[in-house]
Design a protein around this motif. Structure first.
Motif, PDB file in Angstrom:
ATOM      1  N   ALA A   1       0.842  -1.319   0.045  1.00 56.16           N
ATOM      2  CA  ALA A   1       0.006  -0.010  -0.071  1.00 56.16           C
ATOM      3  C   ALA A   1       0.777   1.349  -0.061  1.00 56.16           C
ATOM      4  O   ALA A   1       0.419   2.121  -0.764  1.00 56.16           O
ATOM      5  CB  ALA A   1      -0.985  -0.041   1.096  1.00 56.16           C
TER       6      ALA A   1
ATOM      7  N   GLU B   1       3.949   1.455  -1.736  1.00 66.11           N
ATOM      8  CA  GLU B   1       4.207   1.733  -2.859  1.00 66.11           C
ATOM      9  C   GLU B   1       3.187   2.270  -3.707  1.00 66.11           C
ATOM     10  O   GLU B   1       3.471   2.961  -4.503  1.00 66.11           O
ATOM     11  CB  GLU B   1       4.840   0.257  -3.297  1.00 66.11           C
ATOM     12  CG  GLU B   1       6.077  -0.103  -2.827  1.00 66.11           C
ATOM     13  CD  GLU B   1       7.085   0.646  -3.432  1.00 66.11           C
ATOM     14  OE1 GLU B   1       7.795   0.085  -4.371  1.00 66.11           O
ATOM     15  OE2 GLU B   1       7.467   1.960  -3.088  1.00 66.11           O
ATOM     16  N   GLU B   2       1.805   1.586  -3.406  1.00 67.26           N
ATOM     17  CA  GLU B   2       0.882   2.306  -4.304  1.00 67.26           C
ATOM     18  C   GLU B   2       0.281   3.608  -4.169  1.00 67.26           C
ATOM     19  O   GLU B   2       0.210   4.154  -5.234  1.00 67.26           O
ATOM     20  CB  GLU B   2      -0.429   1.325  -4.057  1.00 67.26           C
ATOM     21  CG  GLU B   2      -0.343  -0.171  -4.520  1.00 67.26           C
ATOM     22  CD  GLU B   2      -1.486  -0.989  -3.854  1.00 67.26           C
ATOM     23  OE1 GLU B   2      -2.535  -0.233  -3.350  1.00 67.26           O
ATOM     24  OE2 GLU B   2      -1.573  -2.003  -4.085  1.00 67.26           O
ATOM     25  N   TRP B   3       0.661   4.215  -2.916  1.00 62.38           N
ATOM     26  CA  TRP B   3       0.581   5.702  -2.750  1.00 62.38           C
ATOM     27  C   TRP B   3       1.466   6.553  -4.011  1.00 62.38           C
ATOM     28  O   TRP B   3       0.533   7.451  -4.386  1.00 62.38           O
ATOM     29  CB  TRP B   3       1.073   5.955  -1.404  1.00 62.38           C
ATOM     30  CG  TRP B   3       0.538   7.489  -0.860  1.00 62.38           C
ATOM     31  CD1 TRP B   3      -0.630   7.870  -0.428  1.00 62.38           C
ATOM     32  CD2 TRP B   3       1.227   8.586  -1.415  1.00 62.38           C
ATOM     33  NE1 TRP B   3      -0.672   9.403  -0.134  1.00 62.38           N
ATOM     34  CE2 TRP B   3       0.490   9.705  -0.858  1.00 62.38           C
ATOM     35  CE3 TRP B   3       2.492   8.898  -1.996  1.00 62.38           C
ATOM     36  CZ2 TRP B   3       0.862  11.180  -1.161  1.00 62.38           C
ATOM     37  CZ3 TRP B   3       2.717  10.339  -2.110  1.00 62.38           C
ATOM     38  CH2 TRP B   3       2.063  11.304  -1.841  1.00 62.38           C
TER      39      TRP B   3
ATOM     40  N   GLU C   1       2.365   5.552  -6.762  1.00 64.18           N
ATOM     41  CA  GLU C   1       1.737   5.217  -8.260  1.00 64.18           C
ATOM     42  C   GLU C   1       0.462   5.897  -8.197  1.00 64.18           C
ATOM     43  O   GLU C   1       0.316   6.350  -9.339  1.00 64.18           O
ATOM     44  CB  GLU C   1       1.569   3.691  -8.362  1.00 64.18           C
ATOM     45  CG  GLU C   1       2.773   2.665  -8.023  1.00 64.18           C
ATOM     46  CD  GLU C   1       3.878   3.098  -9.118  1.00 64.18           C
ATOM     47  OE1 GLU C   1       3.286   3.700 -10.098  1.00 64.18           O
ATOM     48  OE2 GLU C   1       5.122   2.776  -8.906  1.00 64.18           O
ATOM     49  N   LYS C   2      -0.326   6.274  -7.160  1.00 66.92           N
ATOM     50  CA  LYS C   2      -1.573   6.840  -7.439  1.00 66.92           C
ATOM     51  C   LYS C   2      -1.498   8.711  -7.160  1.00 66.92           C
ATOM     52  O   LYS C   2      -2.311   9.207  -7.911  1.00 66.92           O
ATOM     53  CB  LYS C   2      -2.452   6.635  -6.192  1.00 66.92           C
ATOM     54  CG  LYS C   2      -3.007   5.089  -6.049  1.00 66.92           C
ATOM     55  CD  LYS C   2      -3.867   4.701  -4.986  1.00 66.92           C
ATOM     56  CE  LYS C   2      -4.230   3.354  -4.958  1.00 66.92           C
ATOM     57  NZ  LYS C   2      -5.139   3.093  -3.795  1.00 66.92           N
ATOM     58  N   HIS C   3      -0.295   8.979  -6.889  1.00 68.22           N
ATOM     59  CA  HIS C   3      -0.189  10.502  -6.412  1.00 68.22           C
ATOM     60  C   HIS C   3       1.384  10.810  -7.207  1.00 68.22           C
ATOM     61  O   HIS C   3       2.267  11.162  -6.505  1.00 68.22           O
ATOM     62  CB  HIS C   3       0.061  10.752  -5.076  1.00 68.22           C
ATOM     63  CG  HIS C   3      -1.385  10.400  -4.338  1.00 68.22           C
ATOM     64  ND1 HIS C   3      -2.361  11.050  -4.764  1.00 68.22           N
ATOM     65  CD2 HIS C   3      -1.515   9.196  -3.398  1.00 68.22           C
ATOM     66  CE1 HIS C   3      -3.429  10.632  -4.043  1.00 68.22           C
ATOM     67  NE2 HIS C   3      -3.025   9.677  -3.207  1.00 68.22           N
ATOM     68  N   PRO C   4       1.623  10.554  -8.524  1.00 65.86           N
ATOM     69  CA  PRO C   4       2.726  10.863  -9.027  1.00 65.86           C
ATOM     70  C   PRO C   4       3.188  12.304  -8.900  1.00 65.86           C
ATOM     71  O   PRO C   4       4.410  12.393  -9.023  1.00 65.86           O
ATOM     72  CB  PRO C   4       2.795  10.196 -10.480  1.00 65.86           C
ATOM     73  CG  PRO C   4       1.183  10.332 -10.801  1.00 65.86           C
ATOM     74  CD  PRO C   4       0.442  10.057  -9.572  1.00 65.86           C
TER      75      PRO C   4
ATOM     76  N   TYR D   1       4.350  13.120  -5.477  1.00 63.65           N
ATOM     77  CA  TYR D   1       5.804  12.474  -5.407  1.00 63.65           C
ATOM     78  C   TYR D   1       6.644  13.379  -6.052  1.00 63.65           C
ATOM     79  O   TYR D   1       8.058  13.329  -5.564  1.00 63.65           O
ATOM     80  CB  TYR D   1       5.408  10.995  -5.909  1.00 63.65           C
ATOM     81  CG  TYR D   1       6.996  10.337  -5.971  1.00 63.65           C
ATOM     82  CD1 TYR D   1       7.850  10.260  -4.971  1.00 63.65           C
ATOM     83  CD2 TYR D   1       7.190   9.340  -6.965  1.00 63.65           C
ATOM     84  CE1 TYR D   1       8.950   9.597  -4.990  1.00 63.65           C
ATOM     85  CE2 TYR D   1       8.281   8.626  -6.976  1.00 63.65           C
ATOM     86  CZ  TYR D   1       9.229   8.657  -6.004  1.00 63.65           C
ATOM     87  OH  TYR D   1      10.387   8.069  -6.182  1.00 63.65           O
TER      88      TYR D   1
ATOM     89  N   ASP E   1      -6.276  15.762  -3.094  1.00 59.68           N
ATOM     90  CA  ASP E   1      -6.815  15.804  -4.371  1.00 59.68           C
ATOM     91  C   ASP E   1      -6.823  17.250  -4.997  1.00 59.68           C
ATOM     92  O   ASP E   1      -7.261  17.426  -5.880  1.00 59.68           O
ATOM     93  CB  ASP E   1      -8.135  15.096  -4.512  1.00 59.68           C
ATOM     94  CG  ASP E   1      -9.160  15.914  -3.432  1.00 59.68           C
ATOM     95  OD1 ASP E   1      -8.696  16.338  -2.718  1.00 59.68           O
ATOM     96  OD2 ASP E   1     -10.336  15.056  -3.502  1.00 59.68           O
TER      97      ASP E   1
END
Length: 209
Positions: free
Chosen positions: A13, A15-17, A19-22, A25, A186
């Motif tokens: 999860a 790592e996924e954060w 990917e979801k918020h490039p 990051y 968001d």
């Protein structure tokens, strides 16, 4: 003992954060890069899965979570088990230390920064990145932290508090930048500005005299 439970249990999860918020990051990386000094031997304390070390050219890290360390190792990073309060490195053995969000999850932040001071060579630099408690997003995280799988055990700091901890640990020439402007994830806008007080993500650099 560092608060590693959520990171050990929810490594995927984490790592996924990213990917979801490039975009978020990317701006965090840019804020750190704004203050990144030239270095020969750098180490990231709380290297996690290597999300910050890799793009910033750091090849070595300290990490208490075995699962995160294993994933960082698969990315080609060298990771040694350890915590920020008891860094398993000799005195004056590195010239740059990075610590991103880790300060929120250590039991004794002042001891951790003094340990960083110990392992740095004279003239070496530390960079600390964190979510500023005194911003809309910081206050949101603080209010809802018990609903988060990661932030429930966290201690949130203001930028002034982190700066004071750095001074007490022996660092000077402090300089700060900030990014991620807006009340919610968001609704964030990027860009890097000097100082702090507006951006949710703050980076402070200090030097060992």
């Amino acid at each position: 003992m560092a608060k590693i439970g959520p990171f050990e249990e929810h490594t995927e999860a984490y790592e996924e954060w990213f990917e979801k918020h490039p975009d978020l990051y990317r701006w965090e990386i840019e804020a750190i890069r704004e203050l990144l000094p030239p270095f020969e031997k750098g180490v990231e304390i709380g290297i996690g899965t290597g999300r910050f070390a890799l793009p910033l050219g750091i090849k070595f890290g300290i990490e208490p979570s075995p699962r995160m360390a294993a994933l960082a190792g698969k990315k080609g990073l060298e990771v040694t088990p350890g915590t920020a309060e008891e860094i398993p490195l000799p005195d004056e053995s590195v010239d740059f230390v990075l610590m991103v969000t880790t300060i929120c999850f250590v039991d004794d932040p002042l001891k951790a920064l003094k340990e960083i001071h110990r392992i740095l060579r004279p003239g070496g630099w530390v960079i600390v990145g964190f979510v500023d408690r005194d911003t809309p997003l910081g206050r949101f995280y603080l209010k809802h932290r018990n609903e988060s799988r990661f932030y429930a055990p966290a201690t949130f700091f203001s930028a002034d508090e982190v700066a004071e901890l750095l001074r007490r640990a022996g660092f000077s020439e402090l300089k700060a930048v900030q990014t991620l402007f807006g009340p919610r994830l968001d609704e964030m806008e990027g860009g890097v500005k000097p100082g702090y007080g507006e951006g949710a993500f703050v980076v402070i650099r200090g030097r060992k005299e």
